[in-house]
Design a protein around this motif. Sequence first.
Motif, short mmCIF file in Angstrom:
data_model
loop_
_atom_site.label_atom_id
_atom_site.label_comp_id
_atom_site.label_asym_id
_atom_site.label_seq_id
_atom_site.Cartn_x
_atom_site.Cartn_y
_atom_site.Cartn_z
N GLU A 194 0.83 -1.21 0.00
CA GLU A 194 0.00 0.00 0.00
C GLU A 194 0.86 1.25 0.00
N ALA A 195 2.01 1.19 0.70
CA ALA A 195 2.92 2.34 0.71
C ALA A 195 3.54 2.56 -0.66
N LEU A 196 3.90 1.47 -1.34
CA LEU A 196 4.45 1.58 -2.70
C LEU A 196 3.42 2.19 -3.64
N ALA A 197 2.19 1.69 -3.57
CA ALA A 197 1.15 2.19 -4.47
C ALA A 197 0.82 3.64 -4.19
N SER A 231 11.72 -6.80 -4.06
CA SER A 231 12.39 -8.08 -4.25
C SER A 231 11.50 -9.24 -3.82
N GLU A 232 10.33 -8.94 -3.28
CA GLU A 232 9.37 -9.96 -2.90
C GLU A 232 8.22 -10.02 -3.89
N VAL A 233 7.84 -11.21 -4.28
CA VAL A 233 6.76 -11.39 -5.25
C VAL A 233 5.45 -10.82 -4.71
N LYS A 234 5.09 -11.20 -3.50
CA LYS A 234 3.80 -10.79 -2.93
C LYS A 234 3.65 -9.28 -2.90
N SER A 235 4.63 -8.58 -2.36
CA SER A 235 4.57 -7.13 -2.24
C SER A 235 4.47 -6.46 -3.61
N THR A 236 5.28 -6.94 -4.56
CA THR A 236 5.28 -6.36 -5.90
C THR A 236 3.94 -6.55 -6.59
N VAL A 237 3.40 -7.74 -6.52
CA VAL A 237 2.12 -8.04 -7.17
C VAL A 237 1.00 -7.19 -6.58
N ILE A 238 0.90 -7.13 -5.27
CA ILE A 238 -0.19 -6.39 -4.63
C ILE A 238 -0.08 -4.90 -4.94
N ALA A 239 1.14 -4.35 -4.86
CA ALA A 239 1.33 -2.92 -5.14
C ALA A 239 0.91 -2.57 -6.55
N ASN A 240 1.30 -3.40 -7.51
CA ASN A 240 0.93 -3.13 -8.90
C ASN A 240 -0.57 -3.24 -9.13
N LYS A 241 -1.21 -4.18 -8.47
CA LYS A 241 -2.67 -4.33 -8.62
C LYS A 241 -3.41 -3.12 -8.06
N ILE A 242 -2.95 -2.60 -6.93
CA ILE A 242 -3.58 -1.41 -6.35
C ILE A 242 -3.43 -0.23 -7.29
N PHE A 243 -2.21 -0.02 -7.78
CA PHE A 243 -1.94 1.11 -8.67
C PHE A 243 -2.72 0.97 -9.98
N ALA A 244 -2.74 -0.24 -10.53
CA ALA A 244 -3.40 -0.48 -11.82
C ALA A 244 -4.89 -0.19 -11.77
N ARG A 245 -5.51 -0.43 -10.63
CA ARG A 245 -6.95 -0.19 -10.51
C ARG A 245 -7.30 1.29 -10.55
N GLN A 246 -6.33 2.15 -10.26
CA GLN A 246 -6.64 3.57 -10.07
C GLN A 246 -6.09 4.49 -11.16
N THR A 247 -5.37 3.94 -12.14
CA THR A 247 -4.83 4.77 -13.22
C THR A 247 -4.88 4.03 -14.54
N ASP A 248 -4.61 4.76 -15.61
CA ASP A 248 -4.48 4.10 -16.91
C ASP A 248 -3.08 4.29 -17.49
N TYR A 249 -2.11 4.60 -16.61
CA TYR A 249 -0.74 4.74 -17.08
C TYR A 249 -0.16 3.35 -17.42
N PRO A 250 0.68 3.28 -18.44
CA PRO A 250 1.37 2.01 -18.72
C PRO A 250 2.27 1.64 -17.55
N ILE A 251 2.43 0.35 -17.33
CA ILE A 251 3.24 -0.14 -16.22
C ILE A 251 4.38 -1.02 -16.72
N HIS A 252 5.56 -0.73 -16.23
CA HIS A 252 6.74 -1.57 -16.47
C HIS A 252 6.83 -2.54 -15.30
N ILE A 253 6.87 -3.83 -15.58
CA ILE A 253 6.85 -4.81 -14.49
C ILE A 253 8.15 -5.59 -14.39
N GLY A 254 8.36 -6.15 -13.21
CA GLY A 254 9.54 -6.96 -12.94
C GLY A 254 9.69 -7.13 -11.45
#
Length: 356
Positions: A152-155, A180-203
């Motif tokens: 949530e802090a990342l997002a 560096s953790e899968v769980k944190s990265t996935v959740i942060a990206n999902k939160i951000f993705a729901r609220q914007t239409d900016y392209p996302i670089h993942i990894g």
Amino acid sequence: MSWIERRKTRTIYVGNVPIGSEHPIAVQSMTNTFTEDVETTVAQIKELEKIGCEIIRVAVPTIKAAEAIKEIKKRISIPLVADIHFDYKLAILSVENGADCIRINPGNIGEKWKVKEIISAVRERGISIRIGVNSGSIPKEVLAKYEKPTPEALAETALNYARFFEDNDFTNLKFSLKGSEVKSTVIANKIFARQTDYPIHIGITEAGTFISGAVKSAVGVGILLYEGIGDTLRISLSTHPKEEVKIAYKILSALDLRKRGVEVISCPTCGRCRVDVETLAKEVEKRLEHIEKPLKVAVMGCAVNGPGEARFVDVGIAGAGDYFILFIKGKIIDKLSEEEALERLVKEVENLVRKE
């Protein structure tokens, strides 16, 4: 039609490469050379170009590195992203020397006026910015709210940056939220993705060495891609960057999102196997690395896993005691010695590419 429905995003450009949901997911990597060493850096970029790298990022820690971009750009064919930390002047100098995109983490650039200077420079040249957010550079006020670098802090950090850039009339942006953790990265990206239409670089950042990093990246990136999130990606590994590009395409191919090059199908081996499948399969991959056309090639250890289970491949070989059988599109066409099998397989694949 793909079985995955991608999240709808706006389109931005990194050089001539479009980034967004209406375009193929772009594969990136980053050089591990000293950017100031133009010859070595260019040689590595060209090596990456050959295996499908579409965007390259270079570290810019010094003035000499920023100045080297001008010469590097003259000699490569793919867009270049300048990776900037701390010094806003290096971002501006990189823009002046022809960088196609600037990667910054606003949190480590410092005062807002410095970020505004970068915005002015990229707006003048019409190039994009990648905003990076990671667990090590969350602003103090956000960190105090969540007590630790939670997803949530990342997002929230990324969303705050988005509002800041929008307030400064700049939206030519893509975002990356990485840990560096899968769980944190996935959740942060999902939160951000729901609220914007900016392209996302993942990894997954700092994923690790070849095997552990590849596994962690495949899981994290795979989850996000399956959720429809991700418009460009980098697989971060502690090894030569060409391995990052290869794994990126394998992940995209496994999800039917992009196909490039030869996919080698090989059996896990068992007590029936009387040939060295591992060595042979690795050599096939190496010999066919130059092929861009999406093809499936089988290297099987016995007749059970030959044209039966692998009948869907374009070309394959299977061990059958003291000889190999060669099959094309499921049909057995020849019987070969072990010495002949590899060369004949490579030849048939190359013939298939020429014909099609």
